[in-house]
Design a protein around this motif. Structure first.
Motif, PDB file in Angstrom:
ATOM      1  N   PHE A 150     -22.251 -21.097 -10.580  1.00  0.00           N
ATOM      2  CA  PHE A 150     -21.862 -22.373 -11.542  1.00  0.00           C
ATOM      3  C   PHE A 150     -23.428 -22.889 -12.047  1.00  0.00           C
ATOM      4  N   LEU A 151     -24.533 -22.880 -11.371  1.00  0.00           N
ATOM      5  CA  LEU A 151     -25.763 -23.529 -11.638  1.00  0.00           C
ATOM      6  C   LEU A 151     -26.285 -22.400 -12.668  1.00  0.00           C
ATOM      7  N   ASP A 152     -25.896 -20.989 -12.610  1.00  0.00           N
ATOM      8  CA  ASP A 152     -26.654 -20.374 -13.609  1.00  0.00           C
ATOM      9  C   ASP A 152     -25.834 -20.490 -14.748  1.00  0.00           C
ATOM     10  N   GLU A 153     -24.555 -20.699 -14.753  1.00  0.00           N
ATOM     11  CA  GLU A 153     -23.876 -21.365 -16.137  1.00  0.00           C
ATOM     12  C   GLU A 153     -24.646 -22.314 -16.838  1.00  0.00           C
ATOM     13  N   VAL A 154     -24.997 -23.300 -16.044  1.00  0.00           N
ATOM     14  CA  VAL A 154     -25.404 -24.497 -16.583  1.00  0.00           C
ATOM     15  C   VAL A 154     -26.772 -24.094 -17.116  1.00  0.00           C
ATOM     16  N   GLU A 155     -27.592 -23.337 -16.454  1.00  0.00           N
ATOM     17  CA  GLU A 155     -28.984 -22.976 -16.755  1.00  0.00           C
ATOM     18  C   GLU A 155     -28.994 -21.890 -18.132  1.00  0.00           C
ATOM     19  N   ASP A 156     -28.164 -21.272 -18.256  1.00  0.00           N
ATOM     20  CA  ASP A 156     -27.927 -20.389 -19.479  1.00  0.00           C
ATOM     21  C   ASP A 156     -27.354 -21.091 -20.573  1.00  0.00           C
ATOM     22  N   TYR A 157     -27.158 -22.282 -20.698  1.00  0.00           N
ATOM     23  CA  TYR A 157     -26.422 -23.256 -21.433  1.00  0.00           C
ATOM     24  C   TYR A 157     -27.424 -23.165 -22.801  1.00  0.00           C
ATOM     25  N   TYR A 158     -28.686 -23.515 -22.849  1.00  0.00           N
ATOM     26  CA  TYR A 158     -29.516 -23.605 -23.945  1.00  0.00           C
ATOM     27  C   TYR A 158     -29.979 -22.158 -24.537  1.00  0.00           C
ATOM     28  N   ARG A 159     -30.303 -21.116 -23.525  1.00  0.00           N
ATOM     29  CA  ARG A 159     -30.779 -19.761 -24.033  1.00  0.00           C
ATOM     30  C   ARG A 159     -29.392 -19.008 -24.669  1.00  0.00           C
ATOM     31  N   GLU A 160     -28.372 -19.256 -23.994  1.00  0.00           N
ATOM     32  CA  GLU A 160     -27.362 -18.367 -24.758  1.00  0.00           C
ATOM     33  C   GLU A 160     -26.873 -18.844 -25.889  1.00  0.00           C
ATOM     34  N   ARG A 162     -29.152 -20.381 -28.179  1.00  0.00           N
ATOM     35  CA  ARG A 162     -30.459 -20.497 -28.904  1.00  0.00           C
ATOM     36  C   ARG A 162     -30.615 -21.687 -29.249  1.00  0.00           C
ATOM     37  N   CYS A 163     -30.854 -22.568 -28.107  1.00  0.00           N
ATOM     38  CA  CYS A 163     -31.124 -23.868 -28.373  1.00  0.00           C
ATOM     39  C   CYS A 163     -32.483 -24.087 -27.669  1.00  0.00           C
ATOM     40  N   LEU A 164     -33.126 -23.275 -27.012  1.00  0.00           N
ATOM     41  CA  LEU A 164     -34.556 -23.298 -26.378  1.00  0.00           C
ATOM     42  C   LEU A 164     -35.534 -22.906 -27.095  1.00  0.00           C
ATOM     43  N   ASP A 165     -36.579 -23.636 -27.353  1.00  0.00           N
ATOM     44  CA  ASP A 165     -37.743 -23.133 -28.205  1.00  0.00           C
ATOM     45  C   ASP A 165     -38.691 -22.552 -27.102  1.00  0.00           C
ATOM     46  N   VAL A 166     -38.485 -21.064 -27.039  1.00  0.00           N
ATOM     47  CA  VAL A 166     -39.171 -20.285 -26.020  1.00  0.00           C
ATOM     48  C   VAL A 166     -40.787 -20.023 -26.377  1.00  0.00           C
ATOM     49  N   ALA A 167     -40.881 -19.932 -27.826  1.00  0.00           N
ATOM     50  CA  ALA A 167     -42.340 -19.755 -28.188  1.00  0.00           C
ATOM     51  C   ALA A 167     -42.922 -21.001 -27.884  1.00  0.00           C
ATOM     52  N   GLY A 168     -42.348 -22.342 -28.019  1.00  0.00           N
ATOM     53  CA  GLY A 168     -43.269 -23.607 -27.861  1.00  0.00           C
ATOM     54  C   GLY A 168     -43.519 -23.788 -26.350  1.00  0.00           C
ATOM     55  N   LEU A 169     -42.505 -23.215 -25.527  1.00  0.00           N
ATOM     56  CA  LEU A 169     -42.741 -23.252 -23.902  1.00  0.00           C
ATOM     57  C   LEU A 169     -43.951 -22.416 -23.747  1.00  0.00           C
ATOM     58  N   ASP A 170     -44.090 -21.142 -24.381  1.00  0.00           N
ATOM     59  CA  ASP A 170     -45.091 -20.294 -24.052  1.00  0.00           C
ATOM     60  C   ASP A 170     -46.372 -21.030 -24.497  1.00  0.00           C
ATOM     61  N   ASP A 228     -31.868 -28.605 -16.290  1.00  0.00           N
ATOM     62  CA  ASP A 228     -31.615 -27.411 -15.640  1.00  0.00           C
ATOM     63  C   ASP A 228     -31.752 -26.318 -16.816  1.00  0.00           C
ATOM     64  N   GLY A 229     -32.446 -25.208 -16.892  1.00  0.00           N
ATOM     65  CA  GLY A 229     -32.329 -24.240 -17.852  1.00  0.00           C
ATOM     66  C   GLY A 229     -33.292 -24.330 -18.873  1.00  0.00           C
ATOM     67  N   THR A 230     -34.395 -25.569 -18.853  1.00  0.00           N
ATOM     68  CA  THR A 230     -35.130 -25.524 -20.177  1.00  0.00           C
ATOM     69  C   THR A 230     -36.654 -25.162 -19.753  1.00  0.00           C
ATOM     70  N   GLY A 231     -36.723 -23.958 -18.811  1.00  0.00           N
ATOM     71  CA  GLY A 231     -37.787 -23.331 -18.633  1.00  0.00           C
ATOM     72  C   GLY A 231     -38.704 -23.933 -17.495  1.00  0.00           C
ATOM     73  N   LYS A 232     -38.332 -24.966 -16.750  1.00  0.00           N
ATOM     74  CA  LYS A 232     -39.328 -25.526 -15.812  1.00  0.00           C
ATOM     75  C   LYS A 232     -39.857 -24.585 -14.653  1.00  0.00           C
ATOM     76  N   ASP A 295     -37.402 -31.102 -21.862  1.00  0.00           N
ATOM     77  CA  ASP A 295     -36.289 -31.319 -22.630  1.00  0.00           C
ATOM     78  C   ASP A 295     -36.943 -31.500 -24.273  1.00  0.00           C
ATOM     79  N   ALA A 296     -38.196 -31.512 -24.630  1.00  0.00           N
ATOM     80  CA  ALA A 296     -38.674 -31.668 -25.800  1.00  0.00           C
ATOM     81  C   ALA A 296     -38.659 -30.388 -26.362  1.00  0.00           C
ATOM     82  N   PHE A 297     -38.130 -29.433 -25.618  1.00  0.00           N
ATOM     83  CA  PHE A 297     -38.049 -27.954 -26.302  1.00  0.00           C
ATOM     84  C   PHE A 297     -36.799 -27.271 -26.541  1.00  0.00           C
ATOM     85  N   VAL A 298     -35.840 -28.437 -26.373  1.00  0.00           N
ATOM     86  CA  VAL A 298     -34.348 -28.027 -26.476  1.00  0.00           C
ATOM     87  C   VAL A 298     -33.529 -28.738 -27.621  1.00  0.00           C
ATOM     88  N   LYS A 299     -32.354 -28.401 -28.314  1.00  0.00           N
ATOM     89  CA  LYS A 299     -31.612 -29.186 -29.092  1.00  0.00           C
ATOM     90  C   LYS A 299     -30.335 -29.079 -28.737  1.00  0.00           C
TER      91      LYS A 299
END
Length: 366
Positions: A150-160, A162-170, A228-232, A295-299
């Protein structure tokens, strides 16, 4: 003489994969001396170690308390880093056997100090309690495995979605690595690059954290905060990789539920700690700490999808709480199991043995 300092951590945790052990990380095989303590429940292994540690701390020696995930007030090991000496509980579920008998390792068998006839008389009760403890832990681990799903489901929320700025985190990861390591390379040739343990464990009292004992007031802390799921965890793992590639020794502290993930990284030579601010170790910035909010990298992907995430989080909490309840019940049965041994132990002789081991440790110190 000033008292020694105490750091606390867990060498193992109850996890989504069952009991997860880093007992081989308590101390290196090439230590000056390792006392492996054997014996059943209630024979006084934890008290034996606590008495030795208390005396050495009074004499100014720093100590690590390696606490037990089945009862965070109990010890599974003690380490005196300056002396490179350890005492370790060598019984299940973390069986430790000597690797260098005599040269490094010495077995202390507290089973020599029980009334064997009385223990045998309790045979059926002991077997029944052990079966029940095993059953309760099996249930707990199934619920922890469900909690992870269930926590995996929470963490997949942003990536699935496309609400996570992966390039920004990089880019953030690269910026932090440059800030921490610019112009700094460890030119030592120490063989040990990493040490893996838990700062938090899932215990009968829920998640228990000793993070506050691990990072000194003279450290610069990078506090990673966010949902959770924002790349920490990925961000922290990258900083670990950068430290190891630069030959710095790193203390790596893993997530108790999912030990594949890294929660915290401590780099003692640089006096730097990169810490995940998450329950039960929510961290407030102070002094020269730096707060990084992922959280600054998600919408927000919208109300409908947010309801799905909230349902998954609710189910995670329910299954996690159920697992903790099973672990708490196992502790109660374990206390009952200890009651079959405690009245039949010759604790006076055990105390004298502890004094003898203490004197041996002091002789190594000299």
């Amino acid at each position: 003489m000033p008292r020694g300092k105490i750091r606390k951590m867990f060498p193992g945790s109850n996890s989504a994969y069952g009991f997860y052990s880093f007992y081989d990380q308590i101390i290196e095989d090439s230590a000056a001396r390792i006392f492996v303590i054997k014996g059943g429940p209630g024979v006084g292994k934890s008290t034996f170690m606590q008495n030795i540690a208390r005396e050495l701390i009074k004499r100014g020696r720093d100590a690590e308390y390696h606490c037990c995930s089945a009862d965070s007030k109990s010890l599974d090991g003690i380490v005196f880093p300056e002396l490179q000496i350890a005492c370790i509980d060598g019984t299940r579920p973390h069986v430790v056997d000597p690797k260098n008998p005599g040269a490094v390792d010495e077995i202390i068998n507290l089973g020599e100090f029980w009334d064997e006839a009385e223990v045998i008389a309790r045979r059926e009760s002991i077997l029944r309690s052990n079966r029940e403890i095993a059953r309760l832990y099996r249930r707990a681990y199934r619920y922890l495995a469900a909690a992870k799903l269930f926590l995996d489901e929470v963490e997949d929320y942003y990536r699935e979605n496309r609400c996570l700025d992966v390039a920004g985190l990089d880019r953030l990861a690269l910026q932090l690595i440059n800030e921490i390591f610019e112009g700094k390379v460890n030119r030592g040739d120490a063989e040990r690059r990493e040490r893996h343990l838990f700062a938090t464990a899932i215990t009968p009292d829920g998640p228990v954290s000793f993070l506050d004992t691990l990072v000194g007031p003279d450290y610069r802390r990078y506090i990673i905060s966010g949902d959770d799921g924002t790349g920490k965890n990925e961000l922290i793992a990258r900083i670990r990789d950068a430290a190891v590639m630069r030959s710095f020794f790193v203390e790596v502290y893993h997530c108790a539920l999912d030990p594949v993930k890294i929660d915290h990284v401590i780099i003692p030579q640089l006096k730097v700690a990169v810490l995940n601010s998450v329950t039960p170790h929510i961290l407030e910035p102070a002094g020269n700490d730096r707060l990084i909010e992922t959280d600054a990298f998600v919408k927000n992907p919208g109300r409908r999808l947010q309801k799905e995430r909230d349902l998954a989080r609710e189910l995670y909490q329910q299954t996690f709480d159920a697992a903790v309840e099973f672990i708490a019940r196992a502790r109660e049965v374990h206390r009952e199991l200890e009651s079959y041994y405690i009245p039949n132990m010759r604790f006076g002789e055990i105390n004298r043995l502890a004094q003898s081991v203490l004197e041996k440790i002091l002789s190594y110190a000299r």
